[in-house]
Enzyme design. Structure first.
Site, PDB file in Angstrom:
ATOM      1  N   GLU A 167       0.807  -1.211   0.000  1.00 24.65           N
ATOM      2  CA  GLU A 167       0.000   0.000   0.000  1.00 24.65           C
ATOM      3  C   GLU A 167       0.848   1.272   0.000  1.00 24.65           C
ATOM      4  OE1 GLU A 167      -3.869  -1.889   2.349  1.00 24.65           O
ATOM      5  OE2 GLU A 167      -2.732  -0.278   3.291  1.00 24.65           O
ATOM      6  N   GLU A 366      -4.993  -8.765   0.919  1.00 20.20           N
ATOM      7  CA  GLU A 366      -5.649  -8.490   2.196  1.00 20.20           C
ATOM      8  C   GLU A 366      -7.140  -8.358   1.955  1.00 20.20           C
ATOM      9  OE1 GLU A 366      -4.306  -5.170   4.555  1.00 20.20           O
ATOM     10  OE2 GLU A 366      -2.196  -5.628   4.137  1.00 20.20           O
TER      11      GLU A 366
END
Length: 465
Positions: A167, A366
């Site tokens: 991220e 995720e």
């Protein structure tokens, strides 16, 4: 009831990070999270910093057995830059860290669990942040690449899946736009430079990885892709969603996956006066650093509408082009700040990757269903916590993933966030996500009912729903 069957050799497991699980035992240096907690403990939920974690450093053997118990065949975590590198200028490594990571990797491999190792999960070494500004500085870009090469050389014979960044937009948002990560600055131009420098660091690390020709090993990146949905079909709302997608998704997805820097992005940054400092050599590196796979993190959708109120901030953020919007007809998770639940976004993400990004191999890196400890409740007479809410929602999301795979999505796995309830930045343990609860007083790992369901899923590659 329908039966949903996933491809053979699908990767089932969980994701975590070094800083959120390892603890501080024998750590060579501080990260920005250690530094920030020392400076401002009041910014952290109940004042809990990253010293109170699952203590994987000391309990990795036990934890790998718990991974097996819920059926994992793979697991993603990260190496801590501040643990591995003892001296950032010379590149000297901490031998204790080398021994720990080797032992941890060996334990996973011996138990049939494929390690997927990430090099950066928001944990800039404190010294490099304070001395150089972290990824504000291109010197730190090069120091990151040096660290990455050390990791490839030390552990490349054991790790088949490397990830440069998790991220990468989050340190930009948190540290330079919205004040939820250190260094807590609000500077749009600096934010863009940090974002560019992270993309450059990724590209340089990918290039160095390929030079090493590590047999049977791949490198990729993990991006949090958040589809932007509009209030309705009006043209100005559609344009708002286009801007949100450009600035939050394509800004990293296009350079890192397609090796293209969108001209529209360059135009927007120039319009706002926040164009980063670049060189032709750097751009050539970014546009030629090929990855083999993509990780996708998904939690919630983004809802936007055309900007109606005057933009009041005195620095650039993406919201200059839109306003965030709450869907009045949406479903919301009462245990995670009433975030919207939208499983169909999984299918939308998958089709975007398929249609616009060469159908690159990817995995759901995720997907997390948050509950708080009170809502999970106490263990039953068998010592198991009933988190059926989590299982029911996970089924809904996996049905959409299965639909995407049937529609041609090139997805090869699912990793749930997270393995054992772990420390989560300024929220510490406010929300729980794990297959196991962490008892903060004893360190005990308490099983949850969801893990029983997941083991059946991972073992058979299918579920009914």
């Amino acid at each position: 009831m329908n039966k949903y069957i996933f491809p053979e050799n699908f990767k089932w497991g969980a994701a975590a990070s070094g800083i959120q699980t390892e603890g501080i035992t024998n750590k060579a240096n501080e990260s920005i999270w250690d530094l920030w907690h020392n400076k401002s403990p009041e910014r952290f939920y109940r004042g809990i910093g990253s010293s109170l974690v699952t203590d994987t450093y000391n309990r990795y053997e036990e934890d790998v057995q718990l991974m097996k118990k819920v059926g994992f065949n793979s697991f993603r975590t990260s190496i801590q830059w501040s643990r591995l590198i003892k001296n950032y200028e010379t590149g000297e490594v901490c031998q204790d860290a080398v021994e720990f990571y080797n032992n941890y990797l060996d334990e996973m491999i011996a138990n049939g669990i494929e390690p997927m190792m990430n090099l950066y999960h928001f944990d800039m070494p404190a010294e490099l942040q304070e001395k150089f500004g972290g990824f504000e500085s291109k010197k730190v870009v090069d120091l990151y690449v040096d660290y990455a090469v050390k990791a490839f050389e030390l552990f490349g014979n054991k790790v088949k899946y490397w990830i440069t960044f998790n991220e990468p937009i989050v340190p930009v948002e948190g540290g330079y736009l919205y004040d939820f990560h250190y260094p807590c600055k609000k500077d749009g131009k600096l934010a863009v430079q940090v974002g560019y420098n992270i993309i450059l660091a990724h590209a340089k690390a990918v290039k160095e990885f390929h030079k090493l020709n590590i047999e049977d090993s791949q490198i990729g990146v993990v991006l949090n892709l958040t589809p932007s949905y509009t209030r309705d079909e009006r043209e100005e709302d559609q344009k708002a969603a286009w801007y949100a997608d450009l600035l939050f998704n394509r800004s990293f997805l296009d350079p890192m996956v397609k090796n293209e820097i969108p001209q529209e992005l360059c135009d927007v940054l120039a319009e706002q006066g926040v164009t980063p400092e670049t060189t032709e050599e750097e751009i050539a590196c970014i546009t030629s650093a090929k990855i083999e796979f993509l990780g996708v993190n998904y939690y919630v959708p983004r809802r936007v509408k055309a900007r109606e109120a005057e933009y009041e901030l005195d620095y650039f953020t993406p919201e200059v082009y839109f306003e965030n919007y709450v869907n009045p007809e949406g479903r919301f998770n009462p245990y995670r700040d009433n975030n919207e639940i939208l499983p169909t976004a999984i299918h939308d993400i998958a089709m975007n990757v398929k249609d616009n990004y060469g159908n690159v191999p990817w995995f759901l890196a995720e997907i997390g269903i948050a509950m708080d400890e009170a809502s999970e409740g106490k263990p039953d007479e068998n010592g198991i916590i009933d988190d059926t809410f989590r299982t029911d929602l996970m089924k809904e999301h996996l049905i959409q993933l299965h639909r995407a795979i049937e529609d041609g999505a090139n997805c090869f796995g699912v990793h749930q966030w997270t393995f054992i309830d772990n420390w989560s930045w300024t929220n510490s343990f406010k929300r729980r996500y794990g297959f196991y609860r962490l008892d903060l007083e004893t360190g005990n790992r308490i099983p949850k009912k969801h893990g029983v369901w997941f083991k059946e899923l991972a073992t058979t590659g299918s579920f009914e729903g």
